[in-house]
Design a protein around this motif. Structure first.
Motif, PDB file in Angstrom:
ATOM      1  N   ILE A  46       0.859  -1.183   0.000  1.00 28.24           N
ATOM      2  CA  ILE A  46       0.000   0.000   0.000  1.00 28.24           C
ATOM      3  C   ILE A  46       0.893   1.230   0.000  1.00 28.24           C
ATOM      4  O   ILE A  46       1.631   1.473   0.961  1.00 28.24           O
ATOM      5  N   ASP A  47       0.837   2.004  -1.080  1.00 26.64           N
ATOM      6  CA  ASP A  47       1.675   3.194  -1.229  1.00 26.64           C
ATOM      7  C   ASP A  47       0.803   4.394  -1.582  1.00 26.64           C
ATOM      8  O   ASP A  47      -0.024   4.323  -2.504  1.00 26.64           O
ATOM      9  N   LEU A  48       1.016   5.490  -0.869  1.00 23.09           N
ATOM     10  CA  LEU A  48       0.102   6.621  -0.952  1.00 23.09           C
ATOM     11  C   LEU A  48       0.222   7.424  -2.237  1.00 23.09           C
ATOM     12  O   LEU A  48      -0.672   8.226  -2.530  1.00 23.09           O
ATOM     13  N   PHE A  49       1.267   7.221  -3.009  1.00 20.01           N
ATOM     14  CA  PHE A  49       1.387   8.010  -4.240  1.00 20.01           C
ATOM     15  C   PHE A  49       0.257   7.689  -5.227  1.00 20.01           C
ATOM     16  O   PHE A  49       0.015   8.445  -6.165  1.00 20.01           O
ATOM     17  N   VAL A  50      -0.450   6.574  -5.006  1.00 20.68           N
ATOM     18  CA  VAL A  50      -1.599   6.250  -5.858  1.00 20.68           C
ATOM     19  C   VAL A  50      -2.617   7.385  -5.834  1.00 20.68           C
ATOM     20  O   VAL A  50      -3.248   7.698  -6.841  1.00 20.68           O
ATOM     21  N   ARG A  51      -2.753   8.035  -4.674  1.00 21.36           N
ATOM     22  CA  ARG A  51      -3.724   9.123  -4.533  1.00 21.36           C
ATOM     23  C   ARG A  51      -3.214  10.444  -5.088  1.00 21.36           C
ATOM     24  O   ARG A  51      -4.003  11.335  -5.425  1.00 21.36           O
ATOM     25  N   TYR A  52      -1.908  10.592  -5.220  1.00 21.55           N
ATOM     26  CA  TYR A  52      -1.323  11.882  -5.569  1.00 21.55           C
ATOM     27  C   TYR A  52      -1.166  11.971  -7.081  1.00 21.55           C
ATOM     28  O   TYR A  52      -0.275  11.366  -7.668  1.00 21.55           O
ATOM     29  N   ASN A  59      -5.795   8.172 -14.833  1.00 23.73           N
ATOM     30  CA  ASN A  59      -6.994   8.640 -15.511  1.00 23.73           C
ATOM     31  C   ASN A  59      -8.105   7.623 -15.304  1.00 23.73           C
ATOM     32  O   ASN A  59      -7.833   6.433 -15.050  1.00 23.73           O
ATOM     33  N   ILE A  60      -9.343   8.071 -15.368  1.00 24.17           N
ATOM     34  CA  ILE A  60     -10.474   7.174 -15.155  1.00 24.17           C
ATOM     35  C   ILE A  60     -10.376   5.976 -16.101  1.00 24.17           C
ATOM     36  O   ILE A  60     -10.169   6.126 -17.307  1.00 24.17           O
ATOM     37  N   GLY A  61     -10.521   4.794 -15.539  1.00 26.04           N
ATOM     38  CA  GLY A  61     -10.437   3.568 -16.320  1.00 26.04           C
ATOM     39  C   GLY A  61      -9.076   2.912 -16.301  1.00 26.04           C
ATOM     40  O   GLY A  61      -8.937   1.755 -16.736  1.00 26.04           O
ATOM     41  N   ASP A  62      -8.058   3.629 -15.797  1.00 25.84           N
ATOM     42  CA  ASP A  62      -6.713   3.056 -15.740  1.00 25.84           C
ATOM     43  C   ASP A  62      -6.625   1.945 -14.702  1.00 25.84           C
ATOM     44  O   ASP A  62      -7.277   1.996 -13.647  1.00 25.84           O
ATOM     45  N   THR A  63      -5.781   0.968 -14.981  1.00 25.65           N
ATOM     46  CA  THR A  63      -5.485  -0.088 -14.012  1.00 25.65           C
ATOM     47  C   THR A  63      -4.558   0.464 -12.929  1.00 25.65           C
ATOM     48  O   THR A  63      -3.620   1.201 -13.217  1.00 25.65           O
ATOM     49  N   ILE A  64      -4.846   0.112 -11.691  1.00 24.58           N
ATOM     50  CA  ILE A  64      -3.961   0.465 -10.578  1.00 24.58           C
ATOM     51  C   ILE A  64      -2.734  -0.438 -10.624  1.00 24.58           C
ATOM     52  O   ILE A  64      -2.851  -1.643 -10.883  1.00 24.58           O
ATOM     53  N   TRP A  65      -1.562   0.132 -10.383  1.00 27.55           N
ATOM     54  CA  TRP A  65      -0.329  -0.635 -10.315  1.00 27.55           C
ATOM     55  C   TRP A  65       0.207  -0.605  -8.890  1.00 27.55           C
ATOM     56  O   TRP A  65      -0.045   0.347  -8.145  1.00 27.55           O
ATOM     57  N   ALA A  66       0.937  -1.648  -8.512  1.00 26.95           N
ATOM     58  CA  ALA A  66       1.450  -1.709  -7.143  1.00 26.95           C
ATOM     59  C   ALA A  66       2.672  -2.612  -7.073  1.00 26.95           C
ATOM     60  O   ALA A  66       2.806  -3.575  -7.846  1.00 26.95           O
ATOM     61  N   LEU A  67       3.535  -2.302  -6.138  1.00 29.61           N
ATOM     62  CA  LEU A  67       4.658  -3.181  -5.822  1.00 29.61           C
ATOM     63  C   LEU A  67       4.101  -4.413  -5.125  1.00 29.61           C
ATOM     64  O   LEU A  67       3.220  -4.295  -4.255  1.00 29.61           O
ATOM     65  N   SER A 242       4.692  14.384   0.831  1.00 30.89           N
ATOM     66  CA  SER A 242       3.863  15.548   1.179  1.00 30.89           C
ATOM     67  C   SER A 242       2.417  15.107   1.367  1.00 30.89           C
ATOM     68  O   SER A 242       1.498  15.621   0.737  1.00 30.89           O
ATOM     69  N   THR A 243       2.220  14.139   2.248  1.00 29.64           N
ATOM     70  CA  THR A 243       0.900  13.524   2.386  1.00 29.64           C
ATOM     71  C   THR A 243      -0.173  14.489   2.861  1.00 29.64           C
ATOM     72  O   THR A 243      -1.359  14.259   2.624  1.00 29.64           O
ATOM     73  N   SER A 244       0.220  15.580   3.513  1.00 27.23           N
ATOM     74  CA  SER A 244      -0.783  16.545   3.982  1.00 27.23           C
ATOM     75  C   SER A 244      -1.498  17.223   2.811  1.00 27.23           C
ATOM     76  O   SER A 244      -2.582  17.779   2.984  1.00 27.23           O
ATOM     77  N   CYS A 245      -0.897  17.172   1.639  1.00 27.83           N
ATOM     78  CA  CYS A 245      -1.470  17.836   0.461  1.00 27.83           C
ATOM     79  C   CYS A 245      -2.232  16.873  -0.456  1.00 27.83           C
ATOM     80  O   CYS A 245      -2.911  17.322  -1.389  1.00 27.83           O
ATOM     81  N   HIS A 246      -2.134  15.570  -0.221  1.00 27.98           N
ATOM     82  CA  HIS A 246      -2.695  14.606  -1.159  1.00 27.98           C
ATOM     83  C   HIS A 246      -4.206  14.731  -1.335  1.00 27.98           C
ATOM     84  O   HIS A 246      -4.729  14.572  -2.435  1.00 27.98           O
ATOM     85  N   ASN A 247      -4.913  14.968  -0.248  1.00 25.66           N
ATOM     86  CA  ASN A 247      -6.370  14.890  -0.292  1.00 25.66           C
ATOM     87  C   ASN A 247      -7.052  16.247  -0.349  1.00 25.66           C
ATOM     88  O   ASN A 247      -8.255  16.358  -0.113  1.00 25.66           O
ATOM     89  N   SER A 248      -6.295  17.288  -0.670  1.00 22.91           N
ATOM     90  CA  SER A 248      -6.843  18.635  -0.761  1.00 22.91           C
ATOM     91  C   SER A 248      -6.959  19.070  -2.213  1.00 22.91           C
ATOM     92  O   SER A 248      -6.127  18.708  -3.048  1.00 22.91           O
ATOM     93  N   ASP A 249      -7.995  19.852  -2.503  1.00 25.57           N
ATOM     94  CA  ASP A 249      -8.180  20.395  -3.843  1.00 25.57           C
ATOM     95  C   ASP A 249      -7.531  21.766  -3.987  1.00 25.57           C
ATOM     96  O   ASP A 249      -7.641  22.409  -5.017  1.00 25.57           O
ATOM     97  N   PHE A 250      -6.885  22.230  -2.915  1.00 28.86           N
ATOM     98  CA  PHE A 250      -6.239  23.530  -2.963  1.00 28.86           C
ATOM     99  C   PHE A 250      -4.884  23.437  -2.276  1.00 28.86           C
ATOM    100  O   PHE A 250      -4.646  22.556  -1.447  1.00 28.86           O
ATOM    101  N   VAL A 251      -3.999  24.335  -2.623  1.00 25.23           N
ATOM    102  CA  VAL A 251      -2.679  24.386  -1.996  1.00 25.23           C
ATOM    103  C   VAL A 251      -2.769  25.277  -0.766  1.00 25.23           C
ATOM    104  O   VAL A 251      -3.161  26.439  -0.869  1.00 25.23           O
TER     105      VAL A 251
END
Length: 329
Positions: A46-52, A59-67, A242-251
């Protein structure tokens, strides 16, 4: 005939990832060709860059990749015999076909199975390599210096702290829950702050009255600014995430850090996980030696079930993990 399940990105993220952002699709895999092998996935990182978005580029429809760690169950490649386990970066699927190449520049490698398989996604893998090279190359700590780590109870952070102690430094970790604070103290951290309940600026001033020498940052945002205020002259900062910024729509708007950088002569380096095979092999040998010598202790949060990938990702953002979070299939 092999039917594989895979995760795809189905709806746009809005805030913390949810089950509805992902969909499970089934696909029939073709017969393997000469030089290929069939993999049955056993563990998924589980790696958080998936969300960033800037990193995942989903893009919508893309396959998720993971280690992941997978078992070779059929092979037409002499390099990857049936029964061996590999670590590689593949579609987040129950089965995959490979010719030995991975996505991006992450190598596919056989693992020696000396330790439990999931350890090769944590302490004997890229998590330790990130911690080891991020600290030693970019912070370059010296004995008796003060190191501060954000997200200190995460898959990378708890390793950074222990490496710091092995190098003879004073280590201060920041995390979000009392359970995590106790765990990190048990790992040998000198001090642990709960950034939710503690006055971080005030406590750091007391714990490091001469200032902080090294800052290993996984979070960014307001918390990182408070830590930078307490840096000493010629301090070094390694920015891992920079996980504090991952889930925000603004900087978020923060005071400028430029005056601190210029007046304190701070060095700031952004870096990513080292992908070179020789670096991974060196860091893994180091981790195994320290682990066997009792200098390095680890813990993983193991979640059963392929279908729980989205929930596992959410749990990390919600601070529910201790150490590296891994899906077991």
């Amino acid at each position: 005939m092999v039917i594989s399940k895979k995760f795809v990105y189905s709806t746009a993220f809005l805030g913390v990832p949810k089950n509805s952002n992902f969909a499970i699709l089934e696909e029939e895999l073709p017969p393997i060709q000469e030089g290929e092998f069939l993999l049955e996935t056993k563990y998924i990182s589980i790696d958080l860059f998936v969300r960033y978005k800037p990193l995942s580029k989903l893009n919508i429809g893309d396959t998720i990749w993971a280690l992941q760690i997978a078992k070779v169950i059929e092979s037409k490649s002499s390099n990857y015999p049936v029964g061996r386990y590999i670590r590689g970066y593949y579609p987040c699927s129950t089965y995959n076909i490979s010719d030995g190449t991975s996505y991006s520049n992450i190598p596919t490698s056989l693992i020696d199975e000396k330790y439990p398989l999931h350890k090769y996604l944590a302490v004997f893998g890229y998590s330790f390599a990130t911690a080891y090279y991020g600290l030693t190359q970019h912070c370059q700590p010296k004995e008796n210096e003060v190191i501060v780590i954000t997200s200190a109870a995460g898959g990378v952070g708890h390793l950074v702290g222990q490496i710091g102690k092995i190098l003879g430094c004073k280590v201060i970790g920041l995390t979000s829950k009392s359970e995590k604070c106790l765990w990190l103290k048990g790992l040998g951290f000198d001090h642990v702050l709960n950034y939710v309940t503690d006055d971080v600026s005030k406590e750091l001033a007391k714990l490091a009255p001469k200032g902080i020498d090294c800052f290993f940052d996984n979070v960014g945002g307001e918390l990182s600014y408070k830590i930078m205020e307490n840096m000493r002259k010629l301090g070094r900062i390694a920015i891992c995430g920079s996980t504090s910024c991952h889930n925000s729509d603004f900087v978020p708007k923060l005071p400028s850090i430029h005056p601190m950088i210029s007046t304190k002569l701070l060095s700031i380096t952004g870096f990513s996980t080292p992908m070179e095979l020789e670096k991974l092999e060196h860091s893994t040998k180091t981790a195994m030696k320290w682990f066997e010598d009792g200098k390095l202790r680890t813990r993983e949060t193991i979640i059963d079930g392929f279908e729980n990938y989205p929930a596992a990702l959410t749990s990390v953002y919600n601070g529910e993990n201790l150490g590296k979070t891994i899906i077991k299939i």
